[in-house]
Design a protein around this motif. Structure first.
Motif, mmCIF file in Angstrom:
data_model
loop_
_atom_site.group_PDB
_atom_site.id
_atom_site.type_symbol
_atom_site.label_atom_id
_atom_site.label_comp_id
_atom_site.label_asym_id
_atom_site.label_seq_id
_atom_site.Cartn_x
_atom_site.Cartn_y
_atom_site.Cartn_z
ATOM 1 N N ILE A 188 44.558 57.312 37.749
ATOM 2 C CA ILE A 188 45.653 57.590 38.691
ATOM 3 C C ILE A 188 46.990 57.250 38.045
ATOM 4 C CG2 ILE A 188 46.686 56.939 40.915
ATOM 5 C CD1 ILE A 188 44.206 58.673 41.225
ATOM 6 N N ARG A 189 47.066 56.120 37.356
ATOM 7 C CA ARG A 189 48.323 55.733 36.682
ATOM 8 C C ARG A 189 48.748 56.794 35.679
ATOM 9 N NH1 ARG A 189 46.185 50.076 35.826
ATOM 10 N NH2 ARG A 189 45.788 50.878 33.754
ATOM 11 N N GLU A 190 47.792 57.305 34.917
ATOM 12 C CA GLU A 190 48.118 58.338 33.929
ATOM 13 C C GLU A 190 48.640 59.608 34.602
ATOM 14 O OE1 GLU A 190 44.754 58.901 31.359
ATOM 15 O OE2 GLU A 190 44.913 56.862 30.561
ATOM 16 N N LYS A 191 48.031 59.983 35.703
ATOM 17 C CA LYS A 191 48.485 61.176 36.430
ATOM 18 C C LYS A 191 49.875 60.955 37.033
ATOM 19 C CE LYS A 191 43.895 62.944 37.441
ATOM 20 N NZ LYS A 191 42.883 63.179 38.454
ATOM 21 N N ILE A 192 50.103 59.768 37.571
ATOM 22 C CA ILE A 192 51.424 59.441 38.123
ATOM 23 C C ILE A 192 52.468 59.483 37.016
ATOM 24 C CG2 ILE A 192 52.839 57.623 39.167
ATOM 25 C CD1 ILE A 192 50.269 56.721 40.674
ATOM 26 N N LEU A 193 52.159 58.862 35.870
ATOM 27 C CA LEU A 193 53.103 58.853 34.745
ATOM 28 C C LEU A 193 53.398 60.261 34.247
ATOM 29 C CD1 LEU A 193 51.904 55.771 32.688
ATOM 30 C CD2 LEU A 193 54.070 56.030 33.909
ATOM 31 N N PHE A 194 52.364 61.083 34.182
ATOM 32 C CA PHE A 194 52.568 62.460 33.748
ATOM 33 C C PHE A 194 53.507 63.193 34.706
ATOM 34 C CE2 PHE A 194 51.374 66.980 33.718
ATOM 35 C CZ PHE A 194 51.648 67.276 32.392
ATOM 36 N N SER A 195 53.273 63.036 35.995
ATOM 37 C CA SER A 195 54.145 63.670 36.995
ATOM 38 C C SER A 195 55.568 63.144 36.879
ATOM 39 C CB SER A 195 53.608 63.416 38.405
ATOM 40 O OG SER A 195 52.396 64.073 38.596
ATOM 41 N N TRP A 196 55.704 61.836 36.724
ATOM 42 C CA TRP A 196 57.036 61.239 36.622
ATOM 43 C C TRP A 196 57.769 61.746 35.384
ATOM 44 C CZ3 TRP A 196 61.049 59.968 38.869
ATOM 45 C CH2 TRP A 196 62.033 59.184 38.289
ATOM 46 N N GLU A 197 57.071 61.883 34.264
ATOM 47 C CA GLU A 197 57.719 62.378 33.051
ATOM 48 C C GLU A 197 58.187 63.819 33.226
ATOM 49 O OE1 GLU A 197 58.862 60.781 30.365
ATOM 50 O OE2 GLU A 197 58.239 59.031 31.533
ATOM 51 N N GLN A 198 57.439 64.616 33.970
ATOM 52 C CA GLN A 198 57.891 65.984 34.264
ATOM 53 C C GLN A 198 59.158 65.952 35.114
ATOM 54 O OE1 GLN A 198 54.191 67.589 35.895
ATOM 55 N NE2 GLN A 198 54.112 68.967 34.136
ATOM 56 N N ILE A 199 59.190 65.076 36.099
ATOM 57 C CA ILE A 199 60.366 64.957 36.954
ATOM 58 C C ILE A 199 61.552 64.472 36.131
ATOM 59 C CG2 ILE A 199 61.375 63.672 38.892
ATOM 60 C CD1 ILE A 199 58.418 63.626 40.046
ATOM 61 N N ARG A 200 61.335 63.413 35.356
ATOM 62 C CA ARG A 200 62.410 62.871 34.498
ATOM 63 C C ARG A 200 62.955 63.932 33.561
ATOM 64 N NH1 ARG A 200 61.366 58.424 30.797
ATOM 65 N NH2 ARG A 200 63.614 58.283 30.633
ATOM 66 N N GLY A 201 62.056 64.760 33.030
ATOM 67 C CA GLY A 201 62.477 65.805 32.101
ATOM 68 C C GLY A 201 63.404 66.829 32.735
ATOM 69 N N ALA A 202 63.329 66.968 34.046
ATOM 70 C CA ALA A 202 64.176 67.929 34.760
ATOM 71 C C ALA A 202 65.525 67.330 35.161
ATOM 72 C CB ALA A 202 63.454 68.443 35.998
ATOM 73 N N ILE A 203 65.679 66.033 35.037
ATOM 74 C CA ILE A 203 66.927 65.388 35.468
ATOM 75 C C ILE A 203 68.147 65.909 34.712
ATOM 76 C CG2 ILE A 203 68.180 63.185 35.524
ATOM 77 C CD1 ILE A 203 65.575 61.879 36.502
ATOM 78 N N PRO A 204 68.115 66.065 33.380
ATOM 79 C CA PRO A 204 69.310 66.597 32.698
ATOM 80 C C PRO A 204 69.732 67.977 33.210
ATOM 81 C CG PRO A 204 67.889 65.543 31.107
ATOM 82 C CD PRO A 204 67.111 65.607 32.412
ATOM 83 N N ASP A 205 68.765 68.825 33.548
ATOM 84 C CA ASP A 205 69.107 70.145 34.103
ATOM 85 C C ASP A 205 69.758 70.006 35.472
ATOM 86 O OD1 ASP A 205 68.135 71.497 31.885
ATOM 87 O OD2 ASP A 205 66.128 71.719 32.747
#
Length: 106
Positions: free
Chosen positions: A29-46
């Motif tokens: 679950i932690r890995e899935k949460i981290l993966f989702s969070w990294e996708q969200i973080r990656g969209a922040i500059p846009d």
């Protein structure tokens, strides 16, 4: 993963909403949460670029505005957009781990 994130209207992105300490979740679950969070973080500059465009539009309108009241409104809108950008950068830079993210939002 939606259960671990909640959309923040002001920022325009989902933010972590963990019910317990990150370390208490199963590793999978932690890995899935981290993966989702990294996708969200990656969209922040846009998202920030999008808000900067709105600021530029409002600044252009402000430079041509003769009404004091409307100028004040535009300045207020610009300040709010700048505040959102600042908060987004905080999330982007400070939340390197979800443990930090959980603490930031608590």
């Amino acid at each position: 993963m939606e259960q671990f994130f909640s959309y923040d209207r002001r920022l325009g992105i989902p933010l972590p909403r963990l019910e317990k300490d990150f370390s208490q979740y199963d590793r999978d679950i932690r890995e899935k949460i981290l993966f989702s969070w990294e996708q969200i973080r990656g969209a922040i500059p846009d998202r920030i670029k999008e808000l900067e465009l709105h600021i530029n539009e409002k600044q252009a309108a402000l430079s041509n505005e003769s009404s004091f009241t409307k100028s004040c409104e535009l300045n207020s809108e610009i300040a709010e957009l700048a505040s959102i950008i600042n908060d987004l950068w905080l999330w982007y830079r400070s939340a390197d781990s979800l443990e930090e993210t959980n603490k930031m939002h608590s």
